[in-house]
Design a protein around this motif. Sequence first.
Motif, PDB file in Angstrom:
ATOM      1  N   CYS A  75       0.875  -1.194   0.033  1.00 29.12           N
ATOM      2  CA  CYS A  75       0.132  -0.215   0.107  1.00 29.12           C
ATOM      3  C   CYS A  75       0.807   1.283   0.019  1.00 29.12           C
ATOM      4  CB  CYS A  75      -0.904  -0.002   1.240  1.00 29.12           C
ATOM      5  SG  CYS A  75      -2.069   1.302   1.059  1.00 29.12           S
ATOM      6  N   ALA A  76       0.588   2.013  -0.894  1.00 30.77           N
ATOM      7  CA  ALA A  76       1.286   3.336  -0.969  1.00 30.77           C
ATOM      8  C   ALA A  76       0.796   4.543   0.176  1.00 30.77           C
ATOM      9  CB  ALA A  76       1.097   4.207  -2.475  1.00 30.77           C
ATOM     10  N   GLN A  77      -0.393   4.058   0.789  1.00 30.95           N
ATOM     11  CA  GLN A  77      -0.665   4.761   1.648  1.00 30.95           C
ATOM     12  C   GLN A  77      -0.392   4.653   3.129  1.00 30.95           C
ATOM     13  OE1 GLN A  77      -4.570   7.114   0.695  1.00 30.95           O
ATOM     14  NE2 GLN A  77      -5.186   5.303  -0.391  1.00 30.95           N
ATOM     15  N   SER A  78       0.375   3.541   3.337  1.00 28.15           N
ATOM     16  CA  SER A  78       0.576   3.230   4.479  1.00 28.15           C
ATOM     17  C   SER A  78       1.573   4.350   5.090  1.00 28.15           C
ATOM     18  CB  SER A  78       1.240   1.687   4.535  1.00 28.15           C
ATOM     19  OG  SER A  78       1.786   1.423   5.594  1.00 28.15           O
ATOM     20  N   SER A  79       1.626   4.076   6.412  1.00 32.57           N
ATOM     21  CA  SER A  79       2.618   5.105   6.996  1.00 32.57           C
ATOM     22  C   SER A  79       3.845   4.682   7.226  1.00 32.57           C
ATOM     23  CB  SER A  79       1.943   6.010   8.505  1.00 32.57           C
ATOM     24  OG  SER A  79       1.757   4.661   9.253  1.00 32.57           O
ATOM     25  N   PHE A  80       3.979   3.289   7.069  1.00 29.33           N
ATOM     26  CA  PHE A  80       5.356   2.408   7.093  1.00 29.33           C
ATOM     27  C   PHE A  80       5.947   2.598   5.826  1.00 29.33           C
ATOM     28  CE2 PHE A  80       2.677   0.640  10.634  1.00 29.33           C
ATOM     29  CZ  PHE A  80       3.312   0.098  11.663  1.00 29.33           C
ATOM     30  N   ASN A  81       5.402   2.838   4.932  1.00 24.73           N
ATOM     31  CA  ASN A  81       6.157   2.976   3.564  1.00 24.73           C
ATOM     32  C   ASN A  81       6.413   4.236   3.065  1.00 24.73           C
ATOM     33  OD1 ASN A  81       5.663  -0.019   3.664  1.00 24.73           O
ATOM     34  ND2 ASN A  81       3.745   0.393   2.425  1.00 24.73           N
ATOM     35  N   SER A  82       7.661   4.501   2.462  1.00 25.14           N
ATOM     36  CA  SER A  82       7.950   5.624   2.249  1.00 25.14           C
ATOM     37  C   SER A  82       7.814   6.320   0.632  1.00 25.14           C
ATOM     38  CB  SER A  82       9.419   5.834   2.098  1.00 25.14           C
ATOM     39  OG  SER A  82      10.096   4.689   1.516  1.00 25.14           O
ATOM     40  N   THR A  83       6.388   6.114   0.082  1.00 19.85           N
ATOM     41  CA  THR A  83       5.847   6.382  -1.173  1.00 19.85           C
ATOM     42  C   THR A  83       5.709   7.933  -1.216  1.00 19.85           C
ATOM     43  OG1 THR A  83       3.675   5.680  -0.168  1.00 19.85           O
ATOM     44  CG2 THR A  83       4.877   4.171  -1.698  1.00 19.85           C
ATOM     45  N   ILE A  84       5.876   8.350  -2.195  1.00 18.87           N
ATOM     46  CA  ILE A  84       5.483   9.797  -2.687  1.00 18.87           C
ATOM     47  C   ILE A  84       4.361   9.845  -3.335  1.00 18.87           C
ATOM     48  CG2 ILE A  84       6.264  11.888  -3.730  1.00 18.87           C
ATOM     49  CD1 ILE A  84       9.369  10.642  -3.677  1.00 18.87           C
ATOM     50  N   ILE A  85       3.217  10.419  -2.563  1.00 16.47           N
ATOM     51  CA  ILE A  85       1.968  10.582  -2.950  1.00 16.47           C
ATOM     52  C   ILE A  85       1.405  11.707  -2.139  1.00 16.47           C
ATOM     53  CG2 ILE A  85       1.614   8.041  -2.825  1.00 16.47           C
ATOM     54  CD1 ILE A  85       0.089   8.377  -0.359  1.00 16.47           C
ATOM     55  N   GLU A  86       0.465  12.159  -2.630  1.00 13.70           N
ATOM     56  CA  GLU A  86      -0.234  13.216  -2.052  1.00 13.70           C
ATOM     57  C   GLU A  86      -1.120  13.210  -0.800  1.00 13.70           C
ATOM     58  OE1 GLU A  86      -3.233  17.000  -3.241  1.00 13.70           O
ATOM     59  OE2 GLU A  86      -2.994  15.566  -4.548  1.00 13.70           O
ATOM     60  N   LYS A  87      -0.841  13.674   0.210  1.00 17.40           N
ATOM     61  CA  LYS A  87      -1.399  13.226   1.335  1.00 17.40           C
ATOM     62  C   LYS A  87      -2.404  14.402   2.075  1.00 17.40           C
ATOM     63  CE  LYS A  87       2.476  10.329   3.003  1.00 17.40           C
ATOM     64  NZ  LYS A  87       3.624  10.182   3.808  1.00 17.40           N
ATOM     65  N   TYR A  88      -3.611  14.068   2.352  1.00 19.66           N
ATOM     66  CA  TYR A  88      -4.483  15.178   2.852  1.00 19.66           C
ATOM     67  C   TYR A  88      -5.688  14.598   3.843  1.00 19.66           C
ATOM     68  CZ  TYR A  88      -6.607  13.124  -1.289  1.00 19.66           C
ATOM     69  OH  TYR A  88      -7.170  12.349  -2.407  1.00 19.66           O
ATOM     70  N   PRO A  89      -5.988  15.498   4.610  1.00 22.54           N
ATOM     71  CA  PRO A  89      -7.269  14.858   5.436  1.00 22.54           C
ATOM     72  C   PRO A  89      -8.418  14.790   4.560  1.00 22.54           C
ATOM     73  CG  PRO A  89      -6.774  17.191   5.667  1.00 22.54           C
ATOM     74  CD  PRO A  89      -5.739  16.817   4.520  1.00 22.54           C
ATOM     75  N   LEU A  90      -9.542  14.376   5.258  1.00 19.99           N
ATOM     76  CA  LEU A  90     -10.932  14.287   4.878  1.00 19.99           C
ATOM     77  C   LEU A  90     -11.199  15.182   4.093  1.00 19.99           C
ATOM     78  CD1 LEU A  90     -13.298  12.302   4.411  1.00 19.99           C
ATOM     79  CD2 LEU A  90     -14.163  13.173   6.660  1.00 19.99           C
ATOM     80  N   LEU A  91     -11.810  14.966   2.785  1.00 28.52           N
ATOM     81  CA  LEU A  91     -12.305  16.191   1.767  1.00 28.52           C
ATOM     82  C   LEU A  91     -13.495  16.674   2.309  1.00 28.52           C
ATOM     83  CD1 LEU A  91     -11.147  14.569  -1.575  1.00 28.52           C
ATOM     84  CD2 LEU A  91     -10.148  16.511  -0.425  1.00 28.52           C
ATOM     85  N   PRO A  92     -13.807  18.018   2.093  1.00 30.29           N
ATOM     86  CA  PRO A  92     -14.842  18.515   2.449  1.00 30.29           C
ATOM     87  C   PRO A  92     -16.096  18.003   1.677  1.00 30.29           C
ATOM     88  CG  PRO A  92     -13.803  20.097   1.341  1.00 30.29           C
ATOM     89  CD  PRO A  92     -12.885  19.125   1.425  1.00 30.29           C
ATOM     90  N   PRO A  93     -17.627  17.875   2.258  1.00 36.75           N
ATOM     91  CA  PRO A  93     -18.561  17.490   1.495  1.00 36.75           C
ATOM     92  C   PRO A  93     -18.602  17.918   0.084  1.00 36.75           C
ATOM     93  CG  PRO A  93     -19.194  17.572   3.605  1.00 36.75           C
ATOM     94  CD  PRO A  93     -17.757  18.081   3.794  1.00 36.75           C
ATOM     95  N   GLU A  94     -18.524  19.055  -0.052  1.00 38.79           N
ATOM     96  CA  GLU A  94     -18.834  19.639  -1.374  1.00 38.79           C
ATOM     97  C   GLU A  94     -17.801  19.243  -2.504  1.00 38.79           C
ATOM     98  OE1 GLU A  94     -18.511  21.350   1.369  1.00 38.79           O
ATOM     99  OE2 GLU A  94     -20.692  21.833   1.826  1.00 38.79           O
ATOM    100  N   LYS A  95     -16.777  19.032  -1.901  1.00 41.08           N
ATOM    101  CA  LYS A  95     -15.511  18.251  -2.803  1.00 41.08           C
ATOM    102  C   LYS A  95     -15.969  17.126  -3.539  1.00 41.08           C
ATOM    103  CE  LYS A  95     -11.728  18.654  -5.129  1.00 41.08           C
ATOM    104  NZ  LYS A  95     -11.601  19.340  -6.468  1.00 41.08           N
ATOM    105  N   ILE A  96     -16.415  16.238  -2.365  1.00 46.65           N
ATOM    106  CA  ILE A  96     -16.893  14.852  -2.736  1.00 46.65           C
ATOM    107  C   ILE A  96     -18.140  14.828  -3.775  1.00 46.65           C
ATOM    108  CG2 ILE A  96     -17.396  12.560  -1.657  1.00 46.65           C
ATOM    109  CD1 ILE A  96     -15.823  13.522   0.715  1.00 46.65           C
ATOM    110  N   LEU A  97     -18.950  15.558  -3.309  1.00 44.27           N
ATOM    111  CA  LEU A  97     -20.131  15.839  -4.192  1.00 44.27           C
ATOM    112  C   LEU A  97     -19.670  16.165  -5.818  1.00 44.27           C
ATOM    113  CD1 LEU A  97     -23.375  16.074  -4.470  1.00 44.27           C
ATOM    114  CD2 LEU A  97     -23.230  18.221  -3.700  1.00 44.27           C
ATOM    115  N   GLU A  98     -19.045  17.090  -5.688  1.00 44.08           N
ATOM    116  CA  GLU A  98     -18.296  17.542  -7.126  1.00 44.08           C
ATOM    117  C   GLU A  98     -17.812  16.147  -7.759  1.00 44.08           C
ATOM    118  OE1 GLU A  98     -14.792  19.937  -9.038  1.00 44.08           O
ATOM    119  OE2 GLU A  98     -15.710  20.604  -7.401  1.00 44.08           O
ATOM    120  N   GLN A  99     -16.856  15.402  -7.305  1.00 39.71           N
ATOM    121  CA  GLN A  99     -16.539  14.466  -7.937  1.00 39.71           C
ATOM    122  C   GLN A  99     -17.532  13.263  -8.220  1.00 39.71           C
ATOM    123  OE1 GLN A  99     -13.175  14.016  -9.002  1.00 39.71           O
ATOM    124  NE2 GLN A  99     -13.335  16.051  -8.516  1.00 39.71           N
ATOM    125  N   ALA A 100     -18.479  13.184  -7.197  1.00 41.74           N
ATOM    126  CA  ALA A 100     -19.821  12.151  -7.687  1.00 41.74           C
ATOM    127  C   ALA A 100     -20.486  12.723  -9.000  1.00 41.74           C
ATOM    128  CB  ALA A 100     -20.627  12.203  -6.314  1.00 41.74           C
TER     129      ALA A 100
END
Length: 326
Positions: A75-100
Amino acid sequence: MTNSNRDFILNMMSTVLEGHKIKFDDALKLIRSDDVNTLAACAKELTQRFVGNHIDVETLINAKSGTCPEDCSFCAQSSFNSTIIEKYPLLPPEKILEQAENALKNGANSFCIVCAYRAPPEKDFRQICETIKLIRKNLDIEVNASLGFMTMQRAKELKSLGVKRYNHNLETAKSYFDKICNTHSYQDRIDTAKIIKNAGLELCCGGIIGMGESVEQRVELGMALASLNPDEVPINVLIGREGTPLHGQNFITKKEILQTVATFRFLMPKTILKIAGGREVHLKGDDKKILQAGANGIITGGYLTTQGNKPIDDFKMLEEIGARQK
């Protein structure tokens, strides 16, 4: 290739068509069969007979990325692994609605909210619930979720909000699990899968092939999944991401992917078998072969930390094979 191989595959198809389950040794013989044309044709026939010619098309959103406390080696999202990915907290509802909204416009019939948690903290879970309400109020699209481990109370709440399906993968065979993860147990995953079913949600439960497991362990995974009676099984193929312990590994061929998917159809004739992460890398345009060898679902538009096919290209592919969207 001998007639005996072909006859065996045909006999196994008849067994499944008659409503019987096949045994481990028979599944192992199927997945090892070199008569891939007969295997694929019989898996396609089972698909047509049990679930028809419809393809389930789903779009995901990585609604909370990275810093997962679990040590899953793929998993690229595991804190045990040193992958270079974009990390961010939970997106706001409006942003998720936009993607839906974008998913619906692009032709997807289901939208899955995925978050990198062991389990959501209460504040985030409440926000996710509000997001689900917002999507359900504004869009005619199926809402699914994948949020990590679940309690019965939370699962029932998601059900009450209109969530259709919940994803929680087994990832691999029980006998191989400790090679992949040590921060939680295989039984933890089984327990959450059972909670999902008992709460009345549909269960999406699959795994990843090509992580170094044996052919026997792929069958073991298929048998374990079948025992849970899942509504959907996503079959991912490992992409060994840089920064993970499995970086650069490639343990599987196109032929083995087809053999695995086709055999899983014999084990789970009524389930949505979704060829998911890694198909664009490993199949390189041969997706159509898998969708005519037992698979009847795809994820389009990208995954959690990797790019996927453009929806327009995937729908063109479905049109070429005469499949209809579910």
